[in-house]
Design an enzyme around this catalytic site. Structure first.
Site, PDB file in Angstrom:
ATOM      1  N   LEU A  98       0.868  -1.175   0.000  1.00 10.89           N
ATOM      2  CA  LEU A  98       0.000   0.000   0.000  1.00 10.89           C
ATOM      3  C   LEU A  98       0.905   1.227   0.000  1.00 10.89           C
ATOM      4  O   LEU A  98       1.935   1.244   0.682  1.00 10.89           O
ATOM      5  CB  LEU A  98      -0.864   0.027   1.271  1.00 10.89           C
ATOM      6  N   ASP A  99       0.535   2.262  -0.742  1.00  8.64           N
ATOM      7  CA  ASP A  99       1.306   3.503  -0.751  1.00  8.64           C
ATOM      8  C   ASP A  99       1.400   4.087   0.662  1.00  8.64           C
ATOM      9  O   ASP A  99       0.485   3.892   1.478  1.00  8.64           O
ATOM     10  CB  ASP A  99       0.633   4.551  -1.643  1.00  8.64           C
ATOM     11  N   PRO A 100       2.489   4.821   0.971  1.00  9.71           N
ATOM     12  CA  PRO A 100       2.566   5.496   2.277  1.00  9.71           C
ATOM     13  C   PRO A 100       1.364   6.396   2.554  1.00  9.71           C
ATOM     14  O   PRO A 100       0.950   6.526   3.712  1.00  9.71           O
ATOM     15  CB  PRO A 100       3.862   6.311   2.167  1.00  9.71           C
ATOM     16  N   LEU A 101       0.781   7.017   1.520  1.00 12.46           N
ATOM     17  CA  LEU A 101      -0.372   7.894   1.720  1.00 12.46           C
ATOM     18  C   LEU A 101      -1.689   7.143   1.794  1.00 12.46           C
ATOM     19  O   LEU A 101      -2.746   7.760   1.943  1.00 12.46           O
ATOM     20  CB  LEU A 101      -0.448   8.939   0.609  1.00 12.46           C
ATOM     21  N   ALA A 102      -1.652   5.811   1.667  1.00 11.77           N
ATOM     22  CA  ALA A 102      -2.871   4.994   1.781  1.00 11.77           C
ATOM     23  C   ALA A 102      -2.914   4.333   3.151  1.00 11.77           C
ATOM     24  O   ALA A 102      -1.882   4.033   3.749  1.00 11.77           O
ATOM     25  CB  ALA A 102      -2.903   3.942   0.684  1.00 11.77           C
TER      26      ALA A 102
END
EC number: 5.4.99.25
Length: 314
Positions: free
Chosen positions: A49-53
């Site tokens: 998962l992306d850091p911003l997710a």
């Protein structure tokens, strides 16, 4: 003078932890934190998962790492907020603004675009992704300012719901096939609406049969005792919940674990989860063809023994 760091005494831990990944951490950072809290010897995750997710990130420990690939192929469900009228270099709030346009979106526009992006669609993977080109991740090229040609790939949007939150924001709810980039979906929806868009928030609410309501946070894990942390683990066989079950007696189980095929009255099945009868234990996966159970990925006897001892511990 700094005090010496205490070395963590690792131990065999087997099972699946459903983590609600926090904002700002990479999937690997979240994995390493959970691994440290559990003092686990071996760990891996089932896709990043992306850091911003935020949201569902199944973490596999010990024997479960052998079956993590199975979950990479699972459908995923996401909730995202798209900011209309602003395009960024990364498709999310981290990037630089590269275009601003007026927003004039009607309910009819949302309904049209929702139908347009439901079902099989083609996506061009974003430059800011971990997809590799000539052995190098696309995001590495992007950091160097290099644009790499990417072929469009077919993905499936199984279900899509677009709803208005404000004059410049919409909520995207989507259940998608593996390989779908939600940032790209948000950008493509913005383009179809004629105003452009980027994601300001992204949350994965389900992957396969694992839902966010069953997840635990790192914060909660930190407050728990070691026994309570272990109680959060699902058994390894949770990763093969959708497989056909086959149960073997002691002699057949031993032979199966040594890699030998077994004959039995089983119908053909492409995905089989195999269990021993006495003691009841998950042995691994395989498939059945023409009455033969053919081994796939197997646990070793030590992993099975350690799992049984853990389950027997009150």
């Amino acid at each position: 003078m700094n005090a010496p760091r205490t070395r963590v005494q690792r131990r065999p831990v087997h099972g699946v932890l459903l983590l609600d990944k926090p904002l700002g951490l990479s999937s690997n950072q979240a994995l390493q934190k959970a691994k440290w809290l559990l003092r686990a010897e071996k760990a891996g995750h089932t896709g990043t998962l992306d850091p911003l997710a935020t949201g569902v990130l199944p973490l596999c420990f010990g024997a479960a790492t052998k079956f993590s690939q199975l979950h990479l192929d699972a459908d995923k469900t996401y909730e995202a907020i798209a900011r209309l009228g602003i395009r960024t270099s990364t498709g999310d709030a981290e990037g630089e603004v590269i275009e601003e346009r007026p927003v004039a979106v009607t309910p009819e526009d949302l309904a049209r675009v929702q139908a347009q992006f439901t079902g099989p669609i083609r996506q061009v993977p974003p430059m800011h992704s971990a997809l590799k080109k000539d052995g190098k991740a696309l995001y590495e090229y992007a950091r160097e300012g290099v644009e790499v040609e990417r072929a469009a790939r077919e993905v499936v949007i199984h279900a899509l719901e677009l709803s208005r939150l404000s004059a410049h924001e919409i909520r995207i709810r989507a259940r998608v096939s593996k390989g779908t980039y939600i940032r790209t979906l948000g950008e493509d929806i913005g383009a179809a609406l004629g105003c452009g868009a980027h994601l300001s928030a992204l949350r994965r609410t389900a992957t396969g049969g694992f839902e966010v309501s069953r997840c635990v946070t790192l914060e909660a894990l930190e407050t728990m005792s070691e026994a309570q942390r272990l109680d959060q683990l699902l058994p390894t066989e949770a990763l093969v919940a959708g497989h056909t079950h086959v149960i073997l007696g002691a002699e057949d189980a031993a032979r199966f674990l040594s890699g030998l095929r077994r004959r039995g009255p089983w119908p053909d099945a492409a995905e089989v989860a195999v269990f021993g009868e006495a003691p009841p234990a998950f042995l691994g996966t395989g498939h059945v063809k023409a009455g033969e159970l053919i081994p796939g990925r197997l646990l070793n006897p030590i992993e099975i023994q350690q799992t049984l001892l853990t389950e027997a511990t009150p």
